[in-house]
Design a protein around this motif. Structure first.
Motif, short mmCIF file in Angstrom:
data_model
loop_
_atom_site.label_atom_id
_atom_site.label_comp_id
_atom_site.label_asym_id
_atom_site.label_seq_id
_atom_site.Cartn_x
_atom_site.Cartn_y
_atom_site.Cartn_z
N LEU A 101 0.07 7.17 -7.24
CA LEU A 101 0.17 7.56 -8.64
C LEU A 101 1.57 7.29 -9.18
CD1 LEU A 101 -1.01 8.87 -11.18
CD2 LEU A 101 -0.38 11.09 -10.22
N ILE A 102 2.59 7.64 -8.42
CA ILE A 102 3.97 7.40 -8.85
C ILE A 102 4.19 5.90 -9.02
CG2 ILE A 102 6.39 7.49 -8.10
CD1 ILE A 102 5.62 10.22 -6.73
N PHE A 103 3.75 5.10 -8.05
CA PHE A 103 3.91 3.65 -8.16
C PHE A 103 3.18 3.09 -9.37
CE2 PHE A 103 4.74 2.77 -3.35
CZ PHE A 103 6.03 3.29 -3.47
N SER A 104 2.00 3.62 -9.68
CA SER A 104 1.25 3.11 -10.83
C SER A 104 1.93 3.47 -12.15
CB SER A 104 -0.19 3.63 -10.82
OG SER A 104 -0.25 4.99 -11.16
N GLU A 105 2.62 4.60 -12.19
CA GLU A 105 3.30 5.03 -13.41
C GLU A 105 4.70 4.42 -13.55
OE1 GLU A 105 2.37 7.27 -16.05
OE2 GLU A 105 0.42 6.75 -15.21
N LEU A 106 5.43 4.34 -12.45
CA LEU A 106 6.84 3.92 -12.51
C LEU A 106 7.10 2.52 -11.96
CD1 LEU A 106 8.55 7.22 -11.30
CD2 LEU A 106 8.06 6.50 -13.65
N ALA A 113 17.64 14.43 -7.73
CA ALA A 113 17.79 15.12 -9.01
C ALA A 113 17.39 14.19 -10.16
CB ALA A 113 19.21 15.61 -9.19
N LYS A 114 17.82 12.95 -10.11
CA LYS A 114 17.50 12.00 -11.17
C LYS A 114 16.00 11.65 -11.15
CE LYS A 114 19.27 7.89 -13.39
NZ LYS A 114 20.36 6.93 -13.42
N PHE A 115 15.45 11.45 -9.95
CA PHE A 115 14.03 11.14 -9.82
C PHE A 115 13.19 12.31 -10.31
CE2 PHE A 115 10.18 10.60 -7.05
CZ PHE A 115 9.74 9.42 -7.62
N ARG A 116 13.60 13.52 -9.99
CA ARG A 116 12.90 14.72 -10.45
C ARG A 116 12.86 14.78 -11.97
NH1 ARG A 116 13.83 19.97 -11.78
NH2 ARG A 116 12.33 21.48 -10.98
N ARG A 117 13.96 14.43 -12.62
CA ARG A 117 13.99 14.40 -14.09
C ARG A 117 13.00 13.37 -14.63
NH1 ARG A 117 19.58 15.09 -13.20
NH2 ARG A 117 19.98 12.87 -13.56
N TRP A 118 12.91 12.21 -13.95
CA TRP A 118 11.93 11.20 -14.35
C TRP A 118 10.52 11.77 -14.26
CZ3 TRP A 118 12.48 5.52 -12.36
CH2 TRP A 118 13.59 4.92 -12.93
N LEU A 119 10.22 12.45 -13.16
CA LEU A 119 8.88 13.02 -12.98
C LEU A 119 8.59 14.07 -14.05
CD1 LEU A 119 8.69 13.42 -9.09
CD2 LEU A 119 7.86 11.53 -10.48
N LEU A 123 11.89 8.63 -1.17
CA LEU A 123 11.26 7.92 -2.29
C LEU A 123 12.22 7.83 -3.46
CD1 LEU A 123 8.79 6.52 -3.42
CD2 LEU A 123 7.92 8.74 -4.13
N ALA A 124 12.94 8.90 -3.73
CA ALA A 124 13.92 8.88 -4.82
C ALA A 124 14.98 7.81 -4.58
CB ALA A 124 14.58 10.25 -4.96
N HIS A 129 0.85 -1.19 0.00
CA HIS A 129 0.00 0.00 0.00
C HIS A 129 0.88 1.24 0.00
CE1 HIS A 129 1.04 -0.70 4.19
NE2 HIS A 129 0.85 0.57 4.39
N ALA A 130 0.32 2.30 -0.49
CA ALA A 130 1.08 3.55 -0.55
C ALA A 130 1.04 4.23 0.81
CB ALA A 130 0.48 4.46 -1.61
N THR A 131 2.10 4.88 1.13
CA THR A 131 2.21 5.67 2.34
C THR A 131 2.86 6.99 1.96
OG1 THR A 131 3.04 5.65 4.61
CG2 THR A 131 4.45 4.65 2.96
#
Length: 69
Positions: free
Chosen positions: A62-67, A32-38, A17-18, A8-10
């Motif tokens: 939402l992030i988990f569903s996309e990535l 920085a790398k995670f931000r570029r992904w977003l 998270l990054a 489950h998401a928390t």
């Protein structure tokens, strides 16, 4: 890429998270790398408009569903 999976998401601090996605990078580099992904994902780009230093459970889901987790 290894990280602990959750059922489950928390809420997550954005750097924590990054680092789940980039565990071998230093926290600032991981963010920085995670931000570029977003930024490259149209559905996730809007999450960066907030000045918050953490993601809500809904945002994490939402992030988990996309990535993936």
């Amino acid at each position: 890429m290894y990280y602990k999976q959750t059922n489950h998401a928390t809420s997550f601090n954005r750097t924590a998270l990054a680092q789940r996605y980039f565990p071998d990078l230093l926290p600032l580099s991981a963010w920085a790398k995670f931000r570029r992904w977003l930024l490259t994902n149209p559905r996730l780009k809007g999450l960066l408009s907030s000045k918050s230093r953490s993601f809500t459970p809904a945002q994490v889901a939402l992030i988990f569903s996309e990535l993936g987790e």
